[in-house]
Design an enzyme around this catalytic site. Structure first.
Site, PDB file in Angstrom:
ATOM      1  N   TYR A  62      -5.702  23.853  20.852  1.00 27.96           N
ATOM      2  CA  TYR A  62      -4.854  25.025  20.967  1.00 27.96           C
ATOM      3  C   TYR A  62      -4.538  25.366  22.421  1.00 27.96           C
ATOM      4  CZ  TYR A  62      -6.194  25.908  16.089  1.00 27.96           C
ATOM      5  OH  TYR A  62      -6.402  25.802  14.745  1.00 27.96           O
TER       6      TYR A  62
ATOM      7  N   GLU B 151       0.820  -1.225   0.000  1.00 34.30           N
ATOM      8  CA  GLU B 151       0.000   0.000   0.000  1.00 34.30           C
ATOM      9  C   GLU B 151       0.850   1.271   0.000  1.00 34.30           C
ATOM     10  OE1 GLU B 151      -2.785  -0.567  -0.758  1.00 34.30           O
ATOM     11  OE2 GLU B 151      -3.809  -2.105   0.419  1.00 34.30           O
TER      12      GLU B 151
ATOM     13  N   HIS C 281     -12.540  -2.904   2.784  1.00 34.33           N
ATOM     14  CA  HIS C 281     -11.101  -3.025   3.024  1.00 34.33           C
ATOM     15  C   HIS C 281     -10.741  -2.764   4.485  1.00 34.33           C
ATOM     16  CE1 HIS C 281      -6.835  -2.225   1.236  1.00 34.33           C
ATOM     17  NE2 HIS C 281      -6.737  -2.554   2.525  1.00 34.33           N
TER      18      HIS C 281
ATOM     19  N   HIS D 212      -2.750   2.610   8.613  1.00 32.14           N
ATOM     20  CA  HIS D 212      -3.813   1.828   7.973  1.00 32.14           C
ATOM     21  C   HIS D 212      -3.983   0.520   8.719  1.00 32.14           C
ATOM     22  CE1 HIS D 212      -6.162  -0.473   5.186  1.00 32.14           C
ATOM     23  NE2 HIS D 212      -5.150  -1.236   4.805  1.00 32.14           N
TER      24      HIS D 212
ATOM     25  N   TYR E 100     -21.246  12.944  18.857  1.00 31.22           N
ATOM     26  CA  TYR E 100     -20.443  14.152  18.610  1.00 31.22           C
ATOM     27  C   TYR E 100     -18.979  13.843  18.347  1.00 31.22           C
ATOM     28  CZ  TYR E 100     -18.286  14.178  23.271  1.00 31.22           C
ATOM     29  OH  TYR E 100     -17.549  13.854  24.384  1.00 31.22           O
TER      30      TYR E 100
ATOM     31  N   HIS F 256      -7.044  -2.947   9.615  1.00 34.46           N
ATOM     32  CA  HIS F 256      -8.278  -3.649   9.275  1.00 34.46           C
ATOM     33  C   HIS F 256      -9.081  -3.909  10.553  1.00 34.46           C
ATOM     34  CE1 HIS F 256      -6.133  -5.474   5.471  1.00 34.46           C
ATOM     35  NE2 HIS F 256      -6.269  -4.158   5.415  1.00 34.46           N
TER      36      HIS F 256
END
Length: 233
Positions: free
Chosen positions: A213, A76, A158, A95, A116, A97
């Site tokens: 912040y 990938e 995927h 990434h 939320y 699964h």
């Protein structure tokens, strides 16, 4: 990103990969991780279990698609390269699964603002990309589209992708996406849950930005913000 030594990045990448499996969001040799560095980016190698992976096994790649070393990069690598090239706001691509995120992805269900915390990915939804064969440029293109203005997405049939400035933030986001996915799958047993309106999600996103912040998570006009004792005399 403050670029760190290659050795330190490699050690943290191996530790993060192992935490992916320990946390339950990944299994076996599935999933992959990349981090921006001075030479381009480091990415996990293909077909090597994380419990056997060593720092020297990570693959150095350039943005032109070339790599160094004896091991081949993850299949990938294209979406790792393309996301890092297109998104200067992030330095890490993770990434995996994870089970519930993939459960939604196999049905091409995005995650709506039923809760939320969906805003943690940067918008009112966590999109699901169209399906494309793994390891292809088509999958990379689909991922980039689903990640527009977002820090996470599902990949159709995927898995999921989570982005971050750091490996810790990308891993935390991937775990949160999996948690939201599980909540959504379970909530749908009772029927499709109601979603929060866009104006409320805009307030939530602003609250999250304020907190990132270092500001108190209070909207304008609210006067019950916490303060140190010196603030109150």
């Amino acid at each position: 990103m403050t670029l760190r030594t290659d050795d330190a990045l490699r050690e943290e990448m191996v530790a993060t990969c192992r935490r992916m499996n320990e946390s339950g969001i990944n299994q076996g040799t599935a999933g992959n991780l990349s981090v921006r560095n001075e030479g381009g980016f480091l990415v996990t190698p293909t077909s090597l279990p994380y419990d056997r992976m060593q720092p020297e096994d990570l693959v150095q790649m350039s943005f032109d698609g070339t790599y160094e070393g004896p091991r081949r990069p993850s299949s990938e690598w294209r979406f790792h390269r393309d996301i890092l090239a297109a998104r200067p706001d992030v330095d890490c691509v993770l990434h995996c699964h994870s089970v519930y995120a993939t459960t939604l992805a196999v049905h091409h269900h995005e995650i709506p603002s039923f809760h939320y915390m969906t805003a943690v990915a940067g918008g009112t939804t966590i999109r699901c990309s169209r399906y494309a064969t793994f390891g292809t440029q088509a999958l990379s293109d689909a991922a980039l589209e689903a990640l527009e203005d977002r820090l996470a997405c599902l990949l159709g049939q995927h898995g999921q992708i989570a982005l971050g400035r750091t490996m810790a933030s990308a891993l935390a986001l991937a775990i949160e996406v999996e948690t939201l996915s599980r909540l959504y799958v379970q909530a749908r047993v009772l029927g499709e849950p109601p979603v929060l309106p866009d104006e409320e999600m805009a307030r939530v996103i602003q609250q999250m930005k304020n907190m990132s912040y270092g500001h108190a998570p209070d909207l304008d006009g609210v006067n019950d913000t916490p303060g140190t004792r010196s603030t109150f005399g």
